[in-house]
Design a protein around this motif. Structure first.
Motif, PDB file in Angstrom:
ATOM      1  N   ILE A  22       4.294  14.212  -4.997  1.00 16.82           N
ATOM      2  CA  ILE A  22       4.788  13.605  -3.762  1.00 16.82           C
ATOM      3  C   ILE A  22       5.364  14.638  -2.787  1.00 16.82           C
ATOM      4  O   ILE A  22       5.049  14.616  -1.598  1.00 16.82           O
ATOM      5  CB  ILE A  22       5.799  12.460  -4.051  1.00 16.82           C
ATOM      6  CG1 ILE A  22       6.058  11.657  -2.770  1.00 16.82           C
ATOM      7  CG2 ILE A  22       7.077  12.972  -4.664  1.00 16.82           C
ATOM      8  CD1 ILE A  22       6.753  10.342  -3.009  1.00 16.82           C
ATOM      9  N   ILE A  23       6.188  15.554  -3.271  1.00 16.03           N
ATOM     10  CA  ILE A  23       6.785  16.567  -2.399  1.00 16.03           C
ATOM     11  C   ILE A  23       5.706  17.508  -1.877  1.00 16.03           C
ATOM     12  O   ILE A  23       5.672  17.836  -0.682  1.00 16.03           O
ATOM     13  CB  ILE A  23       7.892  17.366  -3.134  1.00 16.03           C
ATOM     14  CG1 ILE A  23       8.997  16.423  -3.625  1.00 16.03           C
ATOM     15  CG2 ILE A  23       8.443  18.489  -2.258  1.00 16.03           C
ATOM     16  CD1 ILE A  23       9.706  15.641  -2.535  1.00 16.03           C
ATOM     17  N   GLU A  24       4.815  17.936  -2.763  1.00 21.77           N
ATOM     18  CA  GLU A  24       3.738  18.849  -2.362  1.00 21.77           C
ATOM     19  C   GLU A  24       2.852  18.222  -1.284  1.00 21.77           C
ATOM     20  O   GLU A  24       2.460  18.883  -0.326  1.00 21.77           O
ATOM     21  CB  GLU A  24       2.884  19.237  -3.577  1.00 21.77           C
ATOM     22  CG  GLU A  24       3.593  20.095  -4.586  1.00 21.77           C
ATOM     23  CD  GLU A  24       4.442  19.317  -5.589  1.00 21.77           C
ATOM     24  OE1 GLU A  24       4.633  18.092  -5.409  1.00 21.77           O
ATOM     25  OE2 GLU A  24       4.927  19.946  -6.549  1.00 21.77           O
ATOM     26  N   ALA A  25       2.559  16.942  -1.437  1.00 23.65           N
ATOM     27  CA  ALA A  25       1.701  16.264  -0.455  1.00 23.65           C
ATOM     28  C   ALA A  25       2.419  16.081   0.879  1.00 23.65           C
ATOM     29  O   ALA A  25       1.858  16.352   1.943  1.00 23.65           O
ATOM     30  CB  ALA A  25       1.251  14.909  -1.005  1.00 23.65           C
ATOM     31  N   LEU A  26       3.657  15.614   0.833  1.00 25.29           N
ATOM     32  CA  LEU A  26       4.384  15.336   2.079  1.00 25.29           C
ATOM     33  C   LEU A  26       4.757  16.601   2.833  1.00 25.29           C
ATOM     34  O   LEU A  26       5.051  16.543   4.023  1.00 25.29           O
ATOM     35  CB  LEU A  26       5.627  14.489   1.785  1.00 25.29           C
ATOM     36  CG  LEU A  26       5.343  13.059   1.309  1.00 25.29           C
ATOM     37  CD1 LEU A  26       6.626  12.349   0.927  1.00 25.29           C
ATOM     38  CD2 LEU A  26       4.588  12.278   2.365  1.00 25.29           C
ATOM     39  N   THR A  27       4.726  17.749   2.137  1.00 22.33           N
ATOM     40  CA  THR A  27       5.028  19.024   2.801  1.00 22.33           C
ATOM     41  C   THR A  27       3.781  19.906   2.934  1.00 22.33           C
ATOM     42  O   THR A  27       3.894  21.092   3.238  1.00 22.33           O
ATOM     43  CB  THR A  27       6.130  19.789   2.037  1.00 22.33           C
ATOM     44  OG1 THR A  27       5.714  20.005   0.680  1.00 22.33           O
ATOM     45  CG2 THR A  27       7.445  19.025   2.071  1.00 22.33           C
ATOM     46  N   PHE A  28       2.606  19.324   2.696  1.00 20.64           N
ATOM     47  CA  PHE A  28       1.306  19.973   2.925  1.00 20.64           C
ATOM     48  C   PHE A  28       1.117  21.269   2.137  1.00 20.64           C
ATOM     49  O   PHE A  28       0.591  22.255   2.653  1.00 20.64           O
ATOM     50  CB  PHE A  28       1.073  20.246   4.418  1.00 20.64           C
ATOM     51  CG  PHE A  28       1.226  19.044   5.294  1.00 20.64           C
ATOM     52  CD1 PHE A  28       0.361  17.969   5.185  1.00 20.64           C
ATOM     53  CD2 PHE A  28       2.245  18.973   6.232  1.00 20.64           C
ATOM     54  CE1 PHE A  28       0.485  16.850   5.991  1.00 20.64           C
ATOM     55  CE2 PHE A  28       2.391  17.858   7.039  1.00 20.64           C
ATOM     56  CZ  PHE A  28       1.515  16.794   6.918  1.00 20.64           C
ATOM     57  N   GLN A  29       1.523  21.265   0.873  1.00 24.43           N
ATOM     58  CA  GLN A  29       1.338  22.438   0.034  1.00 24.43           C
ATOM     59  C   GLN A  29      -0.148  22.605  -0.296  1.00 24.43           C
ATOM     60  O   GLN A  29      -0.900  21.627  -0.332  1.00 24.43           O
ATOM     61  CB  GLN A  29       2.147  22.290  -1.258  1.00 24.43           C
ATOM     62  CG  GLN A  29       3.639  22.187  -1.029  1.00 24.43           C
ATOM     63  CD  GLN A  29       4.208  23.415  -0.358  1.00 24.43           C
ATOM     64  OE1 GLN A  29       3.945  24.544  -0.765  1.00 24.43           O
ATOM     65  NE2 GLN A  29       4.978  23.203   0.697  1.00 24.43           N
TER      66      GLN A  29
ATOM     67  N   THR B 247       2.464   6.164  -6.900  1.00 19.52           N
ATOM     68  CA  THR B 247       1.364   6.916  -7.511  1.00 19.52           C
ATOM     69  C   THR B 247       1.587   8.415  -7.362  1.00 19.52           C
ATOM     70  O   THR B 247       1.460   9.175  -8.327  1.00 19.52           O
ATOM     71  CB  THR B 247       0.017   6.507  -6.873  1.00 19.52           C
ATOM     72  OG1 THR B 247      -0.215   5.128  -7.142  1.00 19.52           O
ATOM     73  CG2 THR B 247      -1.137   7.335  -7.420  1.00 19.52           C
ATOM     74  N   ALA B 248       1.940   8.845  -6.148  1.00 17.79           N
ATOM     75  CA  ALA B 248       2.177  10.275  -5.904  1.00 17.79           C
ATOM     76  C   ALA B 248       3.357  10.790  -6.725  1.00 17.79           C
ATOM     77  O   ALA B 248       3.289  11.882  -7.301  1.00 17.79           O
ATOM     78  CB  ALA B 248       2.405  10.521  -4.414  1.00 17.79           C
ATOM     79  N   ALA B 249       4.426  10.002  -6.801  1.00 15.16           N
ATOM     80  CA  ALA B 249       5.599  10.423  -7.577  1.00 15.16           C
ATOM     81  C   ALA B 249       5.271  10.465  -9.069  1.00 15.16           C
ATOM     82  O   ALA B 249       5.611  11.434  -9.763  1.00 15.16           O
ATOM     83  CB  ALA B 249       6.770   9.475  -7.315  1.00 15.16           C
TER      84      ALA B 249
ATOM     85  N   THR C 268       0.838  -1.205   0.000  1.00 17.28           N
ATOM     86  CA  THR C 268       0.000   0.000   0.000  1.00 17.28           C
ATOM     87  C   THR C 268       0.869   1.251   0.000  1.00 17.28           C
ATOM     88  O   THR C 268       0.658   2.178  -0.801  1.00 17.28           O
ATOM     89  CB  THR C 268      -0.926   0.019   1.237  1.00 17.28           C
ATOM     90  OG1 THR C 268      -1.708  -1.163   1.250  1.00 17.28           O
ATOM     91  CG2 THR C 268      -1.829   1.249   1.232  1.00 17.28           C
ATOM     92  N   ILE C 269       1.839   1.280   0.891  1.00 17.08           N
ATOM     93  CA  ILE C 269       2.705   2.459   0.998  1.00 17.08           C
ATOM     94  C   ILE C 269       3.562   2.614  -0.248  1.00 17.08           C
ATOM     95  O   ILE C 269       3.660   3.717  -0.815  1.00 17.08           O
ATOM     96  CB  ILE C 269       3.554   2.381   2.282  1.00 17.08           C
ATOM     97  CG1 ILE C 269       2.637   2.588   3.494  1.00 17.08           C
ATOM     98  CG2 ILE C 269       4.672   3.413   2.261  1.00 17.08           C
ATOM     99  CD1 ILE C 269       3.267   2.280   4.816  1.00 17.08           C
ATOM    100  N   ALA C 270       4.164   1.521  -0.698  1.00 16.98           N
ATOM    101  CA  ALA C 270       5.034   1.607  -1.881  1.00 16.98           C
ATOM    102  C   ALA C 270       4.264   2.120  -3.099  1.00 16.98           C
ATOM    103  O   ALA C 270       4.707   3.068  -3.767  1.00 16.98           O
ATOM    104  CB  ALA C 270       5.655   0.241  -2.177  1.00 16.98           C
ATOM    105  N   PHE C 271       3.100   1.530  -3.379  1.00 20.00           N
ATOM    106  CA  PHE C 271       2.347   1.957  -4.561  1.00 20.00           C
ATOM    107  C   PHE C 271       1.667   3.305  -4.354  1.00 20.00           C
ATOM    108  O   PHE C 271       1.415   4.024  -5.322  1.00 20.00           O
ATOM    109  CB  PHE C 271       1.376   0.866  -5.018  1.00 20.00           C
ATOM    110  CG  PHE C 271       2.061  -0.175  -5.836  1.00 20.00           C
ATOM    111  CD1 PHE C 271       2.273   0.022  -7.191  1.00 20.00           C
ATOM    112  CD2 PHE C 271       2.551  -1.326  -5.245  1.00 20.00           C
ATOM    113  CE1 PHE C 271       2.948  -0.919  -7.953  1.00 20.00           C
ATOM    114  CE2 PHE C 271       3.223  -2.285  -5.994  1.00 20.00           C
ATOM    115  CZ  PHE C 271       3.420  -2.084  -7.355  1.00 20.00           C
TER     116      PHE C 271
END
Length: 194
Positions: A111-118, A104-106, A97-100
């Motif tokens: 991915i960066i925008e999501a993990l840094t709450f943009q 998916t985000a990448a 789940t985490i890997a895919f």
């Protein structure tokens, strides 16, 4: 048909074949492979997520509450056969789940925008961080404690008891976190609260 359904691997293969048939029917007029790659990553992510959260809910809604009702002479069947197998699929479903999800985000470029709450990615970012915490709990808290509790690794009786409690409480934390995590995953798709 019973030959297919009597074997899990054949059943899964039949499901894949049926999905391919549906794909061919839906795309009779042709399809653009570009968006399909993103869809495929998301599809695999969701499939692993269903397996992961389904097993999490099985443990918390069925197995843990049922254990006190099971006669002591029958508990080894659960502790030595059912639980280790369920925990195997549980761990690797979390990993898948985490890997895919990250793939998916990448692949979709957020991915960066999501993990840094943009802005525009806060909801999915919160969901991703909750899933990462839950995945960490599975591999680094629940699994090591379950190994001791189930006697898969050497531990004295007191350690087994403490480990079983720690695994159960951490599993309950994951059950609690799964609700806002699922909310975030669905809400992002609907454009809610970005």
């Amino acid at each position: 048909m019973s030959k297919i359904l009597e074997n899990l691997h054949r059943t899964l293969a039949a499901g894949v074949v049926l999905a391919i048939v549906v794909f061919l029917i839906v795309n009779l007029g042709g399809f653009d492979p570009g968006p399909y790659v993103a869809f495929l990553f998301r599809f695999i992510h969701v499939w692993f997520g269903i397996l992961w959260i389904g097993l999490l809910y099985y443990f918390n809604f069925v197995q843990i509450p049922s254990m006190p009702k099971i006669p002591d002479e029958q508990k080894p069947a659960i502790g030595k056969v059912i639980a280790p197998t369920a925990l195997y699929f549980f761990r690797y479903a979390a990993l898948g789940t985490i890997a895919f999800g990250l793939i998916t985000a990448a692949h979709n470029g957020y991915i960066i925008e999501a993990l840094t709450f943009q802005p525009g990615f806060r909801t999915i970012g919160i969901g991703m961080w909750l899933a990462l915490i839950m995945g960490f709990n599975v591999w680094f808290v629940i699994w090591p404690n379950q190994q001791r509790a189930l006697g898969l690794v050497e531990a004295d009786a007191d350690t087994k008891k403490k480990s079983a409690r720690t695994a159960m409480l951490t599993s309950r934390v994951n059950t609690m976190l799964s609700i806002p995590m699922l909310y975030c995953m669905v809400a992002q798709q609907q454009g809610i609260g970005n």
